[in-house]
Design a protein around this motif. Sequence first.
Motif, PDB file in Angstrom:
ATOM      1  N   ARG A  97       1.060  -1.171  -0.204  1.00 43.70           N
ATOM      2  CA  ARG A  97       0.194   0.142   0.122  1.00 43.70           C
ATOM      3  C   ARG A  97       0.901   1.304   0.334  1.00 43.70           C
ATOM      4  O   ARG A  97       0.427   1.888  -0.576  1.00 43.70           O
ATOM      5  CB  ARG A  97      -0.915   0.192   1.124  1.00 43.70           C
ATOM      6  N   SER A  98       2.159   0.807   0.397  1.00 43.34           N
ATOM      7  CA  SER A  98       2.512   2.365   0.686  1.00 43.34           C
ATOM      8  C   SER A  98       3.451   2.535  -0.875  1.00 43.34           C
ATOM      9  O   SER A  98       4.183   3.862  -0.999  1.00 43.34           O
ATOM     10  CB  SER A  98       3.908   2.225   1.993  1.00 43.34           C
ATOM     11  N   ILE A  99       3.230   1.866  -1.581  1.00 38.21           N
ATOM     12  CA  ILE A  99       3.852   1.821  -3.035  1.00 38.21           C
ATOM     13  C   ILE A  99       3.150   2.837  -3.800  1.00 38.21           C
ATOM     14  O   ILE A  99       3.329   3.403  -4.646  1.00 38.21           O
ATOM     15  CB  ILE A  99       4.783   0.290  -3.694  1.00 38.21           C
ATOM     16  N   LEU A 100       2.012   2.304  -3.480  1.00 37.46           N
ATOM     17  CA  LEU A 100       0.569   2.058  -4.152  1.00 37.46           C
ATOM     18  C   LEU A 100       0.232   4.174  -3.863  1.00 37.46           C
ATOM     19  O   LEU A 100      -0.759   4.022  -4.627  1.00 37.46           O
ATOM     20  CB  LEU A 100      -0.558   1.626  -4.233  1.00 37.46           C
ATOM     21  N   ASP A 101       0.714   4.336  -2.201  1.00 39.55           N
ATOM     22  CA  ASP A 101       0.615   5.854  -1.832  1.00 39.55           C
ATOM     23  C   ASP A 101       1.092   6.020  -0.943  1.00 39.55           C
ATOM     24  O   ASP A 101       0.787   5.716   0.895  1.00 39.55           O
ATOM     25  CB  ASP A 101      -1.395   6.047  -1.661  1.00 39.55           C
ATOM     26  N   PRO A 102       2.253   6.003  -0.917  1.00 43.53           N
ATOM     27  CA  PRO A 102       3.092   7.256   0.631  1.00 43.53           C
ATOM     28  C   PRO A 102       2.467   7.902   1.511  1.00 43.53           C
ATOM     29  O   PRO A 102       2.493   7.335   2.194  1.00 43.53           O
ATOM     30  CB  PRO A 102       3.893   7.602  -0.648  1.00 43.53           C
ATOM     31  N   ALA A 103       1.598   9.056   0.889  1.00 40.75           N
ATOM     32  CA  ALA A 103       1.099  10.266   1.516  1.00 40.75           C
ATOM     33  C   ALA A 103       1.250   8.948   3.415  1.00 40.75           C
ATOM     34  O   ALA A 103       1.326  10.416   3.780  1.00 40.75           O
ATOM     35  CB  ALA A 103       0.341  11.132   1.172  1.00 40.75           C
ATOM     36  N   PRO A 104       0.044   8.627   3.395  1.00 45.51           N
ATOM     37  CA  PRO A 104      -0.973   8.147   4.734  1.00 45.51           C
ATOM     38  C   PRO A 104       0.285   7.721   5.669  1.00 45.51           C
ATOM     39  O   PRO A 104       0.437   7.727   6.628  1.00 45.51           O
ATOM     40  CB  PRO A 104      -1.824   7.227   4.805  1.00 45.51           C
ATOM     41  N   PHE A 105       1.567   7.354   5.023  1.00 49.33           N
ATOM     42  CA  PHE A 105       2.162   6.601   5.387  1.00 49.33           C
ATOM     43  C   PHE A 105       3.522   8.057   6.675  1.00 49.33           C
ATOM     44  O   PHE A 105       3.597   7.101   7.288  1.00 49.33           O
ATOM     45  CB  PHE A 105       3.502   5.557   5.196  1.00 49.33           C
ATOM     46  N   ILE A 106       3.424   9.032   5.397  1.00 50.82           N
ATOM     47  CA  ILE A 106       4.304   9.592   5.902  1.00 50.82           C
ATOM     48  C   ILE A 106       3.769  10.394   7.270  1.00 50.82           C
ATOM     49  O   ILE A 106       3.851  11.281   8.731  1.00 50.82           O
ATOM     50  CB  ILE A 106       4.839  11.262   4.936  1.00 50.82           C
ATOM     51  N   THR A 107       2.298  10.460   7.008  1.00 47.04           N
ATOM     52  CA  THR A 107       1.785  11.391   7.280  1.00 47.04           C
ATOM     53  C   THR A 107       1.314  10.664   9.181  1.00 47.04           C
ATOM     54  O   THR A 107       2.233  11.333   9.701  1.00 47.04           O
ATOM     55  CB  THR A 107       0.120  11.231   7.726  1.00 47.04           C
ATOM     56  N   THR A 108       0.452   9.024   9.329  1.00 45.36           N
ATOM     57  CA  THR A 108       1.229   8.749  10.299  1.00 45.36           C
ATOM     58  C   THR A 108       2.176   8.576  10.857  1.00 45.36           C
ATOM     59  O   THR A 108       2.734   8.937  12.456  1.00 45.36           O
ATOM     60  CB  THR A 108      -0.376   7.525  10.251  1.00 45.36           C
ATOM     61  N   ASN A 109       3.012   7.187   9.893  1.00 43.91           N
ATOM     62  CA  ASN A 109       4.079   7.008  10.957  1.00 43.91           C
ATOM     63  C   ASN A 109       4.893   7.911  11.211  1.00 43.91           C
ATOM     64  O   ASN A 109       5.946   7.762  12.189  1.00 43.91           O
ATOM     65  CB  ASN A 109       4.763   6.209  10.003  1.00 43.91           C
ATOM     66  N   VAL A 110       4.812   9.139  10.553  1.00 43.58           N
ATOM     67  CA  VAL A 110       6.789  10.452  10.728  1.00 43.58           C
ATOM     68  C   VAL A 110       5.541  11.329  11.588  1.00 43.58           C
ATOM     69  O   VAL A 110       6.387  11.928  12.550  1.00 43.58           O
ATOM     70  CB  VAL A 110       6.535  10.959   9.913  1.00 43.58           C
ATOM     71  N   LYS A 125      23.495 -10.813   9.217  1.00 41.95           N
ATOM     72  CA  LYS A 125      22.032 -10.251   9.796  1.00 41.95           C
ATOM     73  C   LYS A 125      22.596  -8.913  10.021  1.00 41.95           C
ATOM     74  O   LYS A 125      22.844  -7.912  10.136  1.00 41.95           O
ATOM     75  CB  LYS A 125      22.137 -11.891  11.274  1.00 41.95           C
ATOM     76  N   PHE A 126      20.966  -8.858  10.118  1.00 37.16           N
ATOM     77  CA  PHE A 126      20.656  -7.370  10.795  1.00 37.16           C
ATOM     78  C   PHE A 126      20.961  -7.340  12.270  1.00 37.16           C
ATOM     79  O   PHE A 126      20.700  -7.867  12.960  1.00 37.16           O
ATOM     80  CB  PHE A 126      18.802  -6.886  10.946  1.00 37.16           C
ATOM     81  N   SER A 127      21.575  -6.430  12.969  1.00 33.69           N
ATOM     82  CA  SER A 127      21.158  -6.026  14.668  1.00 33.69           C
ATOM     83  C   SER A 127      21.931  -5.312  14.577  1.00 33.69           C
ATOM     84  O   SER A 127      21.326  -3.649  13.726  1.00 33.69           O
ATOM     85  CB  SER A 127      22.832  -7.151  15.035  1.00 33.69           C
ATOM     86  N   GLU A 128      21.432  -4.149  15.538  1.00 38.22           N
ATOM     87  CA  GLU A 128      21.116  -3.172  16.337  1.00 38.22           C
ATOM     88  C   GLU A 128      22.707  -1.754  16.045  1.00 38.22           C
ATOM     89  O   GLU A 128      22.030  -0.860  15.786  1.00 38.22           O
ATOM     90  CB  GLU A 128      21.065  -2.800  17.723  1.00 38.22           C
ATOM     91  N   GLN A 129      23.620  -2.698  15.809  1.00 40.38           N
ATOM     92  CA  GLN A 129      24.180  -1.413  14.522  1.00 40.38           C
ATOM     93  C   GLN A 129      24.020  -2.021  13.594  1.00 40.38           C
ATOM     94  O   GLN A 129      25.028  -0.827  13.016  1.00 40.38           O
ATOM     95  CB  GLN A 129      25.788  -2.744  14.888  1.00 40.38           C
ATOM     96  N   THR A 130      23.263  -2.006  12.546  1.00 41.49           N
ATOM     97  CA  THR A 130      23.638  -2.316  11.376  1.00 41.49           C
ATOM     98  C   THR A 130      22.587  -0.759  10.991  1.00 41.49           C
ATOM     99  O   THR A 130      21.636   0.005  11.067  1.00 41.49           O
ATOM    100  CB  THR A 130      22.443  -2.810  10.607  1.00 41.49           C
ATOM    101  N   PRO A 131      23.443  -0.190  10.033  1.00 48.12           N
ATOM    102  CA  PRO A 131      23.242   1.243   9.520  1.00 48.12           C
ATOM    103  C   PRO A 131      21.519   1.024   8.892  1.00 48.12           C
ATOM    104  O   PRO A 131      21.280   0.261   8.005  1.00 48.12           O
ATOM    105  CB  PRO A 131      24.085   1.728   8.663  1.00 48.12           C
ATOM    106  N   TYR A 132      20.904   2.383   8.489  1.00 51.02           N
ATOM    107  CA  TYR A 132      19.796   2.127   8.300  1.00 51.02           C
ATOM    108  C   TYR A 132      19.745   2.437   6.763  1.00 51.02           C
ATOM    109  O   TYR A 132      20.623   3.475   6.688  1.00 51.02           O
ATOM    110  CB  TYR A 132      18.533   3.506   8.517  1.00 51.02           C
ATOM    111  N   ARG A 133      18.940   1.814   6.297  1.00 48.08           N
ATOM    112  CA  ARG A 133      18.982   2.171   4.812  1.00 48.08           C
ATOM    113  C   ARG A 133      17.688   1.535   4.133  1.00 48.08           C
ATOM    114  O   ARG A 133      17.230   0.616   2.797  1.00 48.08           O
ATOM    115  CB  ARG A 133      20.159   1.096   3.870  1.00 48.08           C
ATOM    116  N   PRO A 134      16.625   2.123   4.495  1.00 50.88           N
ATOM    117  CA  PRO A 134      15.531   1.546   3.610  1.00 50.88           C
ATOM    118  C   PRO A 134      14.965   1.457   2.558  1.00 50.88           C
ATOM    119  O   PRO A 134      15.846   2.426   1.661  1.00 50.88           O
ATOM    120  CB  PRO A 134      14.509   2.586   4.232  1.00 50.88           C
ATOM    121  N   ASN A 135      14.042   1.145   1.828  1.00 49.57           N
ATOM    122  CA  ASN A 135      13.724   0.746   0.521  1.00 49.57           C
ATOM    123  C   ASN A 135      12.831   1.407   0.133  1.00 49.57           C
ATOM    124  O   ASN A 135      11.999   1.184  -1.223  1.00 49.57           O
ATOM    125  CB  ASN A 135      14.205  -0.646  -0.627  1.00 49.57           C
ATOM    126  N   SER A 136      11.229   0.828   0.916  1.00 51.68           N
ATOM    127  CA  SER A 136      10.523   1.145   0.358  1.00 51.68           C
ATOM    128  C   SER A 136       9.680   2.481   1.326  1.00 51.68           C
ATOM    129  O   SER A 136       9.935   3.142   1.739  1.00 51.68           O
ATOM    130  CB  SER A 136       9.010  -0.143   0.551  1.00 51.68           C
TER     131      SER A 136
END
Length: 336
Positions: free
Chosen positions: A87-100, A137-148
């Motif tokens: 759904r975030s790929i179809l329409d990102p706007a509500p994701f920014i509004t609610t999540n951020v 594997k991901f751990s607490e030290q892994t840098p952030y690199r979000p893709n969606s």
Amino acid sequence: MKILVTGGAGFIGSNFIHWWLTRHPQDQIINFDKLTYAGNLENLKDIATSPNYIFVKGDITDGRKVKEAIDGIDVVVNFAAESHVDRSILDPAPFITTNVVGTQVLLDAALDAQVKRFHHISTDEVFGALTLESKEKFSEQTPYRPNSPYAASKAASDHLVRAYHKTYGLPITITNCSNNFGPYQYPEKLISLTITNLLEGKKVPVYGDGLYVRDWLYVEDHCAAIDLVLQKGQVGETYCIGIDSDIENIEVIKKILKILNKPESMIEYVKDRPGHDRRYAIDSTKIKKELGWKPQYSFDEALVATVDWYRGHRSWWQKLKKGDFEKYYQEQYKKR
Ligand code: NAD
Ligand code: DAU
């Protein structure tokens, strides 16, 4: 203790409320939820009239309503989010509004109310993707690199939570967990969609080659981990949660086909998800060593229990797959 649970009418939030009230009956929970398409009060109908549970319909971006709800609260557990990558790929706007924006509004209110803890539920998706070839594997030290857009909005919210701790001293904790499954999951995610489609006699859509890997965490094990972090977690810290059950999507689907005694001809390969993360895997050493968490369920046994739950709760999910869901399904899975 008085706990404000945001997004408590959704999948993980409602499981958490059940978990908490069963184990901490002396506490009070205020469930603050906007009731989007993913919020469902039926998930909580068994406790709706309990003296230690209150539901408040509200949006976390609404500062005034949040301020009212947070008055006198000791602990906030923030589950509220738009949660589905497609759904975030179809329409990102509500994701920014609610999540951020929503998270920032909650953080401001939590500071004003001087809560003792603000716990933020996040995801392993903020770390991006691992390759199939690596053993990383991901751990607490892994840098952030979000893709969606979803992952980027969750990453932004994590950064805000951390910043409110560093800048203003808000007592926070964050958990980043892998894919959850279990009862009350809205039937749009891989496991809940696969089970319910098969129970309806419909095919199961598999994106791309089906060789994407996820680490599936039973929702009850996730709730146990959050409980531990609230009780014993160090303020300012992040904990990664996963169960080392990394498995390809196609294998997950074949296991469900087997449990339901359905043929592999029910699998339908469809167009891939844009920017699809190849593999997620979590190193949970920190929460295991520091807080003593360990998962109680293997993937296989939890999968059987989950299939049984959907088999026994047809009336819960059948109505969710009508109306707006049908429109979403057509748009998402239309042949391109
Ligand atoms: P969900 O989509 O099932 O539920 C989200 C809930 O939040 C719903 O009840 C919805 O009504 C509510 N909500 C949405 N926008 C709101 C707003 N503006 N104000 C108030 N309430 C609002 O999600 P879920 O799968 O239960 O996920 C819960 C949390 O866990 C999310 O933060 C998600 O990012 C995170 N998470 C989920 C998974 C997973 O596999 N499901 C894994 C890792 C992290
Ligand atoms: O990793 C944690 C994340 O897990 C959470 O932060 C998200 O809120 C949650 O939705 C989930 O995200 P995913 O994108 O990994 O989950 P989903 O169930 O949508 O997809 C799991 C895998 O299955 C992924 O590789 C895409 C694939 N898939 C999914 C659907 C819905 C298919 O092949 N077909 C489908 O129809």
